[in-house]
Motif scaffolding. Sequence first.
Motif, PDB file in Angstrom:
ATOM      1  N   ARG A 126      40.012  59.708  90.316  1.00 43.45           N
ATOM      2  CA  ARG A 126      39.043  59.222  91.298  1.00 43.45           C
ATOM      3  C   ARG A 126      38.803  57.735  91.133  1.00 43.45           C
ATOM      4  N   LEU A 127      38.464  57.106  92.228  1.00 45.31           N
ATOM      5  CA  LEU A 127      37.951  55.745  92.275  1.00 45.31           C
ATOM      6  C   LEU A 127      36.620  55.799  93.011  1.00 45.31           C
ATOM      7  N   GLY A 128      35.812  54.783  92.824  1.00 48.91           N
ATOM      8  CA  GLY A 128      34.514  54.758  93.492  1.00 48.91           C
ATOM      9  C   GLY A 128      33.509  55.651  92.787  1.00 48.91           C
ATOM     10  N   TRP A 129      32.549  56.137  93.541  1.00 42.28           N
ATOM     11  CA  TRP A 129      31.416  56.909  93.019  1.00 42.28           C
ATOM     12  C   TRP A 129      31.801  58.346  92.693  1.00 42.28           C
ATOM     13  N   VAL A 130      31.474  58.778  91.476  1.00 38.32           N
ATOM     14  CA  VAL A 130      31.707  60.161  91.046  1.00 38.32           C
ATOM     15  C   VAL A 130      30.418  60.652  90.404  1.00 38.32           C
ATOM     16  N   LYS A 131      29.756  61.607  91.046  1.00 38.74           N
ATOM     17  CA  LYS A 131      28.475  62.082  90.512  1.00 38.74           C
ATOM     18  C   LYS A 131      28.695  63.077  89.370  1.00 38.74           C
ATOM     19  N   VAL A 132      27.650  63.280  88.601  1.00 41.79           N
ATOM     20  CA  VAL A 132      27.685  64.211  87.484  1.00 41.79           C
ATOM     21  C   VAL A 132      28.176  65.572  87.967  1.00 41.79           C
ATOM     22  N   GLY A 133      29.095  66.162  87.205  1.00 41.31           N
ATOM     23  CA  GLY A 133      29.640  67.481  87.526  1.00 41.31           C
ATOM     24  C   GLY A 133      30.939  67.459  88.298  1.00 41.31           C
ATOM     25  N   GLU A 134      31.278  66.333  88.912  1.00 37.53           N
ATOM     26  CA  GLU A 134      32.527  66.245  89.678  1.00 37.53           C
ATOM     27  C   GLU A 134      33.671  65.778  88.781  1.00 37.53           C
ATOM     28  N   ALA A 135      34.883  66.137  89.185  1.00 36.14           N
ATOM     29  CA  ALA A 135      36.072  65.734  88.441  1.00 36.14           C
ATOM     30  C   ALA A 135      36.369  64.258  88.648  1.00 36.14           C
ATOM     31  N   SER A 136      36.622  63.569  87.535  1.00 34.68           N
ATOM     32  CA  SER A 136      37.051  62.173  87.570  1.00 34.68           C
ATOM     33  C   SER A 136      38.563  62.080  87.486  1.00 34.68           C
ATOM     34  N   VAL A 137      39.162  63.031  86.766  1.00 36.07           N
ATOM     35  CA  VAL A 137      40.613  63.058  86.620  1.00 36.07           C
ATOM     36  C   VAL A 137      41.072  64.511  86.546  1.00 36.07           C
ATOM     37  N   VAL A 138      42.187  64.799  87.214  1.00 35.10           N
ATOM     38  CA  VAL A 138      42.826  66.114  87.143  1.00 35.10           C
ATOM     39  C   VAL A 138      44.298  65.850  86.881  1.00 35.10           C
ATOM     40  N   MET A 139      44.826  66.489  85.841  1.00 37.02           N
ATOM     41  CA  MET A 139      46.245  66.324  85.538  1.00 37.02           C
ATOM     42  C   MET A 139      46.859  67.672  85.191  1.00 37.02           C
ATOM     43  N   ALA A 140      48.127  67.812  85.499  1.00 36.39           N
ATOM     44  CA  ALA A 140      48.865  69.031  85.174  1.00 36.39           C
ATOM     45  C   ALA A 140      50.291  68.660  84.809  1.00 36.39           C
ATOM     46  N   ILE A 141      50.825  69.427  83.870  1.00 34.40           N
ATOM     47  CA  ILE A 141      52.211  69.243  83.427  1.00 34.40           C
ATOM     48  C   ILE A 141      52.842  70.624  83.334  1.00 34.40           C
ATOM     49  N   SER A 142      54.016  70.771  83.928  1.00 32.43           N
ATOM     50  CA  SER A 142      54.720  72.056  83.850  1.00 32.43           C
ATOM     51  C   SER A 142      55.904  71.944  82.912  1.00 32.43           C
ATOM     52  N   SER A 143      56.187  73.083  82.267  1.00 30.63           N
ATOM     53  CA  SER A 143      57.312  73.184  81.333  1.00 30.63           C
ATOM     54  C   SER A 143      57.709  74.655  81.237  1.00 30.63           C
ATOM     55  N   PRO A 144      58.925  74.934  80.786  1.00 27.78           N
ATOM     56  CA  PRO A 144      59.349  76.334  80.687  1.00 27.78           C
ATOM     57  C   PRO A 144      58.454  77.170  79.761  1.00 27.78           C
ATOM     58  N   HIS A 145      57.945  76.536  78.689  1.00 29.61           N
ATOM     59  CA  HIS A 145      57.103  77.227  77.720  1.00 29.61           C
ATOM     60  C   HIS A 145      55.855  76.385  77.452  1.00 29.61           C
ATOM     61  N   ARG A 146      54.788  77.001  76.992  1.00 27.28           N
ATOM     62  CA  ARG A 146      53.493  76.331  76.884  1.00 27.28           C
ATOM     63  C   ARG A 146      53.415  75.218  75.839  1.00 27.28           C
ATOM     64  N   HIS A 147      54.123  75.342  74.739  1.00 25.74           N
ATOM     65  CA  HIS A 147      53.941  74.411  73.625  1.00 25.74           C
ATOM     66  C   HIS A 147      54.132  72.950  74.034  1.00 25.74           C
ATOM     67  N   ASP A 148      55.256  72.627  74.642  1.00 25.91           N
ATOM     68  CA  ASP A 148      55.515  71.246  75.041  1.00 25.91           C
ATOM     69  C   ASP A 148      54.500  70.754  76.071  1.00 25.91           C
ATOM     70  N   GLY A 149      54.180  71.582  77.029  1.00 27.44           N
ATOM     71  CA  GLY A 149      53.221  71.190  78.062  1.00 27.44           C
ATOM     72  C   GLY A 149      51.846  70.914  77.499  1.00 27.44           C
ATOM     73  N   GLN A 150      51.397  71.741  76.556  1.00 25.06           N
ATOM     74  CA  GLN A 150      50.084  71.536  75.965  1.00 25.06           C
ATOM     75  C   GLN A 150      50.031  70.245  75.153  1.00 25.06           C
ATOM     76  N   GLN A 151      51.068  69.987  74.378  1.00 27.40           N
ATOM     77  CA  GLN A 151      51.101  68.734  73.623  1.00 27.40           C
ATOM     78  C   GLN A 151      51.197  67.529  74.565  1.00 27.40           C
ATOM     79  N   ALA A 152      51.999  67.657  75.591  1.00 32.25           N
ATOM     80  CA  ALA A 152      52.187  66.553  76.536  1.00 32.25           C
ATOM     81  C   ALA A 152      50.907  66.252  77.307  1.00 32.25           C
ATOM     82  N   ILE A 153      50.128  67.270  77.660  1.00 32.26           N
ATOM     83  CA  ILE A 153      48.896  67.030  78.424  1.00 32.26           C
ATOM     84  C   ILE A 153      47.878  66.292  77.557  1.00 32.26           C
TER      85      ILE A 153
END
Length: 166
Positions: free
Chosen positions: A88-115
Amino acid sequence: MSKGLSDVFKLSHDWLSVQEVVDSVSSPSCGAISVFIGTTREDEADGRKVVGLEYEAYEPMAQSEFNKLCAEIRARWQSVTHICVHHRLGWVKVGEASVVMAISSPHRHDGQQAIQHCISQLKANVPIWKKEVYDTQEVNWKENAECSWSTQKKLPENTLSDGKPK
C-alpha cells in the motif's frame, strides 16, 4: 520470465486483496503457497495512540530493488516458482493490510524460508517509507530497524558489525 516463472510487484493506494496475490502465484506444479500479510497495528508512542500509517515510495527504485530481491530469492531457493508482493501507499488505517506477499513452490520448506527472507529484505532495501499518524494529529516518520542506515539497528549478541555471525 523463462520456465513459466513470474515476479509481480505492485504499489497501490487501494485496499489490498489477499486472494488476488494468492491467485497470482497459484500453479498446478506447486503444492505450497506461503503468504505473509503485514497489517497496521494499533500502537502507542509517548502516550499517543497510532490511528494509521501513511506510506510513500520512490517507485522506480522500489521496482528495481524488488527485481534484485527476486533474483536473490531464486538463487537461494531454486524451487521457488512465483513471487508476488503488493504494498500500500498513502493512508492505511489500523487493521488494514499494508503489505501482502505470496511465494509458491513445489514444497513448503523453500517457500516458507523465502517468504521470511522476502519481508525482511523488502523492509531493509526497498525504498518505501512510513509515517505514523497519532490520535493527537501529530505525525512521526518511522525507519525500519532492518535498514542498513537505521539508527535503531540492533545486532544479535553473537554477530559482527557487518551482521555476520562471529
